[in-house]
Write a protein that holds these residues in place. Structure first.
Motif, PDB file in Angstrom:
ATOM      1  N   SER A  32     -48.765   2.692  16.407  1.00 34.37           N
ATOM      2  CA  SER A  32     -49.386   3.701  15.548  1.00 34.37           C
ATOM      3  C   SER A  32     -50.836   3.350  15.250  1.00 34.37           C
ATOM      4  O   SER A  32     -51.707   4.220  15.254  1.00 34.37           O
ATOM      5  CB  SER A  32     -48.611   3.838  14.237  1.00 34.37           C
ATOM      6  OG  SER A  32     -47.313   4.312  14.480  1.00 34.37           O
ATOM      7  N   ALA A  35     -52.935   4.040  18.343  1.00 33.40           N
ATOM      8  CA  ALA A  35     -53.134   5.482  18.514  1.00 33.40           C
ATOM      9  C   ALA A  35     -54.124   6.026  17.487  1.00 33.40           C
ATOM     10  O   ALA A  35     -54.982   6.847  17.819  1.00 33.40           O
ATOM     11  CB  ALA A  35     -51.798   6.211  18.395  1.00 33.40           C
ATOM     12  N   ASP A  39     -57.666   7.742  18.559  1.00 29.24           N
ATOM     13  CA  ASP A  39     -57.999   9.113  18.169  1.00 29.24           C
ATOM     14  C   ASP A  39     -59.270   9.163  17.319  1.00 29.24           C
ATOM     15  O   ASP A  39     -60.103  10.059  17.485  1.00 29.24           O
ATOM     16  CB  ASP A  39     -56.841   9.761  17.415  1.00 29.24           C
ATOM     17  CG  ASP A  39     -55.651  10.060  18.307  1.00 29.24           C
ATOM     18  OD1 ASP A  39     -55.831  10.086  19.543  1.00 29.24           O
ATOM     19  OD2 ASP A  39     -54.543  10.272  17.774  1.00 29.24           O
ATOM     20  N   LYS A  42     -62.259   8.633  19.642  1.00 29.61           N
ATOM     21  CA  LYS A  42     -62.521   9.836  20.434  1.00 29.61           C
ATOM     22  C   LYS A  42     -63.164  10.923  19.574  1.00 29.61           C
ATOM     23  O   LYS A  42     -64.091  11.603  20.012  1.00 29.61           O
ATOM     24  CB  LYS A  42     -61.232  10.350  21.072  1.00 29.61           C
ATOM     25  CG  LYS A  42     -60.757   9.505  22.230  1.00 29.61           C
ATOM     26  CD  LYS A  42     -59.478  10.050  22.813  1.00 29.61           C
ATOM     27  CE  LYS A  42     -58.992   9.181  23.963  1.00 29.61           C
ATOM     28  NZ  LYS A  42     -57.717   9.679  24.525  1.00 29.61           N
ATOM     29  N   ARG A 100     -60.268  18.585  17.913  1.00 28.40           N
ATOM     30  CA  ARG A 100     -58.960  18.288  18.505  1.00 28.40           C
ATOM     31  C   ARG A 100     -58.506  16.875  18.145  1.00 28.40           C
ATOM     32  O   ARG A 100     -57.376  16.652  17.721  1.00 28.40           O
ATOM     33  CB  ARG A 100     -59.018  18.431  20.021  1.00 28.40           C
ATOM     34  CG  ARG A 100     -57.732  17.955  20.686  1.00 28.40           C
ATOM     35  CD  ARG A 100     -57.896  17.834  22.168  1.00 28.40           C
ATOM     36  NE  ARG A 100     -57.520  19.081  22.807  1.00 28.40           N
ATOM     37  CZ  ARG A 100     -57.668  19.312  24.089  1.00 28.40           C
ATOM     38  NH1 ARG A 100     -58.236  18.409  24.857  1.00 28.40           N
ATOM     39  NH2 ARG A 100     -57.278  20.436  24.614  1.00 28.40           N
ATOM     40  N   TYR A 101     -59.388  15.899  18.320  1.00 24.78           N
ATOM     41  CA  TYR A 101     -58.994  14.515  18.052  1.00 24.78           C
ATOM     42  C   TYR A 101     -58.980  14.201  16.562  1.00 24.78           C
ATOM     43  O   TYR A 101     -58.215  13.345  16.123  1.00 24.78           O
ATOM     44  CB  TYR A 101     -59.876  13.534  18.821  1.00 24.78           C
ATOM     45  CG  TYR A 101     -59.479  13.495  20.274  1.00 24.78           C
ATOM     46  CD1 TYR A 101     -58.335  12.823  20.683  1.00 24.78           C
ATOM     47  CD2 TYR A 101     -60.215  14.168  21.245  1.00 24.78           C
ATOM     48  CE1 TYR A 101     -57.937  12.818  22.004  1.00 24.78           C
ATOM     49  CE2 TYR A 101     -59.827  14.154  22.575  1.00 24.78           C
ATOM     50  CZ  TYR A 101     -58.691  13.478  22.944  1.00 24.78           C
ATOM     51  OH  TYR A 101     -58.287  13.469  24.250  1.00 24.78           O
ATOM     52  N   LYS A 103     -57.847  16.225  14.344  1.00 22.76           N
ATOM     53  CA  LYS A 103     -56.541  16.717  13.899  1.00 22.76           C
ATOM     54  C   LYS A 103     -55.415  15.765  14.301  1.00 22.76           C
ATOM     55  O   LYS A 103     -54.392  15.693  13.632  1.00 22.76           O
ATOM     56  CB  LYS A 103     -56.263  18.096  14.496  1.00 22.76           C
ATOM     57  CG  LYS A 103     -57.047  19.205  13.843  1.00 22.76           C
ATOM     58  CD  LYS A 103     -56.703  20.547  14.461  1.00 22.76           C
ATOM     59  CE  LYS A 103     -57.488  21.668  13.813  1.00 22.76           C
ATOM     60  NZ  LYS A 103     -57.181  22.971  14.443  1.00 22.76           N
ATOM     61  N   ARG A 104     -55.596  15.036  15.401  1.00 22.72           N
ATOM     62  CA  ARG A 104     -54.558  14.119  15.885  1.00 22.72           C
ATOM     63  C   ARG A 104     -54.507  12.817  15.106  1.00 22.72           C
ATOM     64  O   ARG A 104     -53.519  12.095  15.182  1.00 22.72           O
ATOM     65  CB  ARG A 104     -54.796  13.791  17.355  1.00 22.72           C
ATOM     66  CG  ARG A 104     -54.421  14.918  18.278  1.00 22.72           C
ATOM     67  CD  ARG A 104     -54.601  14.548  19.702  1.00 22.72           C
ATOM     68  NE  ARG A 104     -53.892  13.324  20.035  1.00 22.72           N
ATOM     69  CZ  ARG A 104     -53.924  12.774  21.233  1.00 22.72           C
ATOM     70  NH1 ARG A 104     -54.616  13.321  22.201  1.00 22.72           N
ATOM     71  NH2 ARG A 104     -53.264  11.662  21.480  1.00 22.72           N
ATOM     72  N   ILE A 105     -55.575  12.512  14.378  1.00 27.93           N
ATOM     73  CA  ILE A 105     -55.615  11.237  13.659  1.00 27.93           C
ATOM     74  C   ILE A 105     -54.447  11.183  12.679  1.00 27.93           C
ATOM     75  O   ILE A 105     -54.270  12.051  11.848  1.00 27.93           O
ATOM     76  CB  ILE A 105     -56.957  11.044  12.918  1.00 27.93           C
ATOM     77  CG1 ILE A 105     -58.092  10.919  13.917  1.00 27.93           C
ATOM     78  CG2 ILE A 105     -56.907   9.826  11.988  1.00 27.93           C
ATOM     79  CD1 ILE A 105     -59.466  10.867  13.295  1.00 27.93           C
ATOM     80  N   GLN A 107     -51.229  11.464  13.335  1.00 26.32           N
ATOM     81  CA  GLN A 107     -49.982  12.076  13.780  1.00 26.32           C
ATOM     82  C   GLN A 107     -49.062  11.066  14.447  1.00 26.32           C
ATOM     83  O   GLN A 107     -47.845  11.189  14.366  1.00 26.32           O
ATOM     84  CB  GLN A 107     -50.253  13.224  14.751  1.00 26.32           C
ATOM     85  CG  GLN A 107     -50.800  14.454  14.085  1.00 26.32           C
ATOM     86  CD  GLN A 107     -51.011  15.587  15.069  1.00 26.32           C
ATOM     87  OE1 GLN A 107     -50.916  15.392  16.264  1.00 26.32           O
ATOM     88  NE2 GLN A 107     -51.303  16.766  14.565  1.00 26.32           N
ATOM     89  N   ASP A 108     -49.633  10.086  15.112  1.00 22.13           N
ATOM     90  CA  ASP A 108     -48.825   9.095  15.800  1.00 22.13           C
ATOM     91  C   ASP A 108     -48.319   8.003  14.868  1.00 22.13           C
ATOM     92  O   ASP A 108     -47.614   7.101  15.289  1.00 22.13           O
ATOM     93  CB  ASP A 108     -49.629   8.453  16.945  1.00 22.13           C
ATOM     94  CG  ASP A 108     -50.003   9.469  18.004  1.00 22.13           C
ATOM     95  OD1 ASP A 108     -49.211  10.396  18.235  1.00 22.13           O
ATOM     96  OD2 ASP A 108     -51.079   9.324  18.595  1.00 22.13           O
TER      97      ASP A 108
END
Length: 132
Positions: A32, A35, A39, A42, A100-101, A103-105, A107-108
């Motif tokens: 985690s 990831a 993110d 990025k 995009r990235y 928003k992903r921060i 999530q993992d």
């Protein structure tokens, strides 16, 4: 098997489960964290690309304003048009990818494996307790 033996066995199995879960949690936290860092990096990199696009758009505004004020000839139009094209491309690509990235921060970092393992262990312990 005697009650003492059953309790010893249950304690040994519980100890093994706890060690196993600790290892799963440790590995999942490491995954985690990796990831999350990836993110975030990025998102920062694409934000930098978007910033370059914004700077190109600023150059476009400056050059376009100079063109309007001085009624420059045709070569000047190509300069500000190229600044507009590059600015729009960089801002669009960088902005979309950064969002995009961003928003992903995180999530993992939901630790799905750990939750699944805890649920399975809970069921296992209940079943073993019923046997006793």
């Amino acid at each position: 098997m005697s009650l003492k033996g059953l309790l010893r066995r249950a304690a040994d199995e519980a100890s093994e489960i706890i060690r196993s879960e600790a290892n799963v949690i440790k590995l999942e936290i490491e995954e985690s964290t990796r990831a999350l860092i990836t993110d975030a990096l990025k998102a920062a990199a694409y934000s930098a690309v978007a910033l370059l696009g914004l700077l190109s758009l600023l150059a476009f505004v400056i050059i376009g304003l100079a063109d309007i004020i001085t009624n420059a000839a045709s070569p000047m139009i190509s300069v500000w048009a190229s600044a507009l094209i590059i600015g729009v491309l960089l801002t669009g690509i960088g902005g979309v990818m950064a969002v995009r990235y961003a928003k992903r921060i995180g999530q993992d970092a939901q630790m799905k494996k750990t939750r699944s393992e805890f649920s399975a262990d809970k069921t296992f312990i209940k079943d073993e307790w019923r046997k006793i």
